[in-house]
Design an enzyme around this catalytic site. Structure first.
Site, PDB file in Angstrom:
ATOM      1  N   ASP A 205     -15.803  -1.116  -8.521  1.00 40.49           N
ATOM      2  CA  ASP A 205     -15.525  -0.702  -7.145  1.00 40.49           C
ATOM      3  C   ASP A 205     -16.463   0.592  -6.941  1.00 40.49           C
ATOM      4  O   ASP A 205     -17.202   0.869  -5.826  1.00 40.49           O
ATOM      5  CB  ASP A 205     -14.206  -0.398  -6.454  1.00 40.49           C
ATOM      6  CG  ASP A 205     -13.424  -1.691  -5.956  1.00 40.49           C
ATOM      7  OD1 ASP A 205     -14.499  -2.576  -5.518  1.00 40.49           O
ATOM      8  OD2 ASP A 205     -12.377  -1.954  -5.901  1.00 40.49           O
TER       9      ASP A 205
ATOM     10  N   LYS B  67      -4.789  -6.505  -7.957  1.00 41.88           N
ATOM     11  CA  LYS B  67      -5.948  -5.683  -9.019  1.00 41.88           C
ATOM     12  C   LYS B  67      -5.096  -4.677 -10.054  1.00 41.88           C
ATOM     13  O   LYS B  67      -5.666  -4.438 -11.120  1.00 41.88           O
ATOM     14  CB  LYS B  67      -6.526  -4.689  -8.096  1.00 41.88           C
ATOM     15  CG  LYS B  67      -7.705  -5.355  -7.132  1.00 41.88           C
ATOM     16  CD  LYS B  67      -8.395  -4.268  -6.210  1.00 41.88           C
ATOM     17  CE  LYS B  67      -9.718  -4.760  -5.620  1.00 41.88           C
ATOM     18  NZ  LYS B  67     -10.350  -3.848  -5.175  1.00 41.88           N
TER      19      LYS B  67
HETATM   20  P1  NAP Z   1      -4.617   0.673   0.060  1.00 45.98           P
HETATM   21  O1  NAP Z   1      -4.722   1.051  -1.343  1.00 45.98           O
HETATM   22  O2  NAP Z   1      -3.548  -0.009   0.804  1.00 45.98           O
HETATM   23  O3  NAP Z   1      -4.834   2.144   1.009  1.00 45.98           O
HETATM   24  C1  NAP Z   1      -4.782   1.894   2.338  1.00 45.98           C
HETATM   25  C2  NAP Z   1      -5.329   3.576   2.903  1.00 45.98           C
HETATM   26  O4  NAP Z   1      -5.140   3.473   4.335  1.00 45.98           O
HETATM   27  C3  NAP Z   1      -4.138   4.546   2.333  1.00 45.98           C
HETATM   28  O5  NAP Z   1      -4.891   6.139   2.317  1.00 45.98           O
HETATM   29  C4  NAP Z   1      -3.372   4.619   3.640  1.00 45.98           C
HETATM   30  O6  NAP Z   1      -2.584   5.781   3.911  1.00 45.98           O
HETATM   31  C5  NAP Z   1      -4.334   4.379   4.723  1.00 45.98           C
HETATM   32  N1  NAP Z   1      -3.855   4.182   6.012  1.00 45.98           N
HETATM   33  C6  NAP Z   1      -3.573   2.767   6.310  1.00 45.98           C
HETATM   34  N2  NAP Z   1      -2.898   2.763   7.651  1.00 45.98           N
HETATM   35  C7  NAP Z   1      -2.902   4.259   8.178  1.00 45.98           C
HETATM   36  C8  NAP Z   1      -2.654   4.455   9.402  1.00 45.98           C
HETATM   37  N3  NAP Z   1      -2.117   3.881  10.405  1.00 45.98           N
HETATM   38  N4  NAP Z   1      -2.965   5.876   9.641  1.00 45.98           N
HETATM   39  C9  NAP Z   1      -3.528   6.605   8.627  1.00 45.98           C
HETATM   40  N5  NAP Z   1      -3.821   6.212   7.276  1.00 45.98           N
HETATM   41  C10 NAP Z   1      -3.538   4.810   7.071  1.00 45.98           C
HETATM   42  O7  NAP Z   1      -6.050  -0.047   0.512  1.00 45.98           O
HETATM   43  P2  NAP Z   1      -7.513   0.032  -0.257  1.00 45.98           P
HETATM   44  O8  NAP Z   1      -7.664  -0.953  -1.257  1.00 45.98           O
HETATM   45  O9  NAP Z   1      -7.700   1.592  -0.704  1.00 45.98           O
HETATM   46  O10 NAP Z   1      -8.577  -0.294   0.996  1.00 45.98           O
HETATM   47  C11 NAP Z   1      -8.516   0.432   2.057  1.00 45.98           C
HETATM   48  C12 NAP Z   1      -9.659  -0.006   3.018  1.00 45.98           C
HETATM   49  O11 NAP Z   1     -10.894  -0.298   2.304  1.00 45.98           O
HETATM   50  C13 NAP Z   1      -9.376  -1.641   3.181  1.00 45.98           C
HETATM   51  O12 NAP Z   1      -9.906  -1.532   4.964  1.00 45.98           O
HETATM   52  C14 NAP Z   1     -10.414  -2.393   2.533  1.00 45.98           C
HETATM   53  O13 NAP Z   1     -10.610  -3.660   3.234  1.00 45.98           O
HETATM   54  C15 NAP Z   1     -11.462  -1.363   2.621  1.00 45.98           C
HETATM   55  N6  NAP Z   1     -12.163  -1.575   1.111  1.00 45.98           N
HETATM   56  C16 NAP Z   1     -13.576  -1.832   1.444  1.00 45.98           C
HETATM   57  C17 NAP Z   1     -14.278  -2.162  -0.064  1.00 45.98           C
HETATM   58  C18 NAP Z   1     -15.569  -2.357   0.286  1.00 45.98           C
HETATM   59  O14 NAP Z   1     -16.280  -2.981  -0.790  1.00 45.98           O
HETATM   60  N7  NAP Z   1     -16.467  -2.119   1.259  1.00 45.98           N
HETATM   61  C19 NAP Z   1     -13.532  -1.978  -1.109  1.00 45.98           C
HETATM   62  C20 NAP Z   1     -12.182  -1.808  -1.284  1.00 45.98           C
HETATM   63  C21 NAP Z   1     -11.674  -1.807  -0.004  1.00 45.98           C
HETATM   64  P3  NAP Z   1      -1.210   5.974   3.206  1.00 45.98           P
HETATM   65  O15 NAP Z   1      -1.274   6.139   1.879  1.00 45.98           O
HETATM   66  O16 NAP Z   1      -0.618   7.104   4.343  1.00 45.98           O
HETATM   67  O17 NAP Z   1      -0.257   4.484   3.606  1.00 45.98           O
END
Ligand code: NAP
Length: 275
Positions: A105, A68
């Protein structure tokens, strides 16, 4: 080359993506001859793939993890919101080979909230966001756009939340992750954007003692559809919105640009994607 338009989702890995089911369902529903495919593309093949697709009949693509951010450099034109977010998830290929990049998004998030919680008013009070990753960036930009008065942010890695505050301004207040529950006091919109609660990941556990039953709560994790966090918020009397709708709505602008029909996100769409 095929004689019908093609689109794709590009990622690595890609087999888990629901986008092919979604777009092929819409193509069938609206009687459009076209095809939507999943393309597993490694980082070192991204540029070559993007350059090759238009000549193979592709008119656009969705882009997902891990491309992305890097895809932005390959586009000839990037929309303002994608630039602000720093990532793109939707590409449009022009006849002359130029690539347009957008990020839908934030649109998907807002459309899902409006559909799932009619009467929701983002301006009615602070929004509390757990997580500061890519999805949180898109949601912050969308909420700021519609005039949310305050955005409270807590992230395990506090520095990332501080960086978002530095970038997006004074409307953001950063809270400590270990006391993240305290940002719920007075919040009218509550959003989990972390991957916690996802199938196979740890549960998302936060104190909901300060959560008002008037708050609208959403979890952008959609597998499972009803996360423990959503169930706990519903038990407190809150209106809750699951994350599947965000995924479905973010696909709408791309489908419309590629195939010329604005598709519906309704119960039939949800059923088709979940089947
Ligand atoms: P990302 O950029 O990798 O961010 C992940 C986030 O989760 C960060 O804030 C990270 O914190 C936190 N995290 C991960 N493991 C953790 C843990 N063990 N304890 C506390 N915090 C934790 O991913 P993203 O693209 O933002 O996506 C995040 C989630 O949203 C995913 O599950 C994805 O599938 C979902 N999503 C859904 C949609 C939808 O359309 N519904 C769209 C996009 C994403 P740190 O910064 O501390 O690592």
């Amino acid at each position: 080359m095929t004689n019908f338009p093609r689109a794709a989702v590009i990622g690595n890995p890609i087999s888990h993506s629901l986008s092919p089911k979604l777009h092929n369902y819409w193509l069938q529903r609206y009687g459009i001859s076209g095809q939507y495919e999943a393309l597993d593309v490694s980082k070192d093949m991204l540029e070559a793939t993007i350059r090759a697709l238009p000549a193979q009949g592709f008119i656009g693509a969705n882009v997902t993890i891990p491309h992305k951010v890097s895809v932005m450099k390959l586009a000839h034109h990037v929309t303002d919101r994608a630039t602000l977010i720093g990532a793109a998830n939707t590409l449009i290929f022009k006849n002359d080979g130029r690539v347009f990049a957008d990020n839908t998004d934030g649109y998907g998030f807002m459309a899902n909230m409006r559909q799932g919680a009619p009467g929701w008013d983002p301006k009615s009070g602070p929004a509390a966001i757990f997580g500061a990753g890519g999805a949180a960036r898109a949601i912050i930009v969308a909420l700021a756009d519609v005039g949310v008065p305050e955005i409270r942010l807590a992230n395990r890695t506090r520095l990332k939340a501080e960086a978002l505050k530095a970038e997006f301004g004074a409307r953001i207040r950063v809270f400590d992750w270990v006391q993240a529950g305290s940002m719920l006091d007075g919040a009218t919109t509550v959003i989990n954007t972390t991957s916690l609660g996802m199938k196979g990941a740890q549960e998302f556990k936060v104190s909901l003692a300060e959560l008002s039953p008037d708050a609208v709560v959403t979890d952008i994790v959609y597998n499972p559809l009803r996360t423990q966090f959503l169930e706990a918020a519903a038990a407190k009397g809150c209106q809750t919105v699951d994350g599947l709708g965000m995924l479905l709505h973010q696909g709408v602008p791309g489908f419309e640009r590629w195939f010329g029909t604005r598709p519906e996100v309704d119960e039939d769409t949800r059923r088709a994607v979940l089947s």
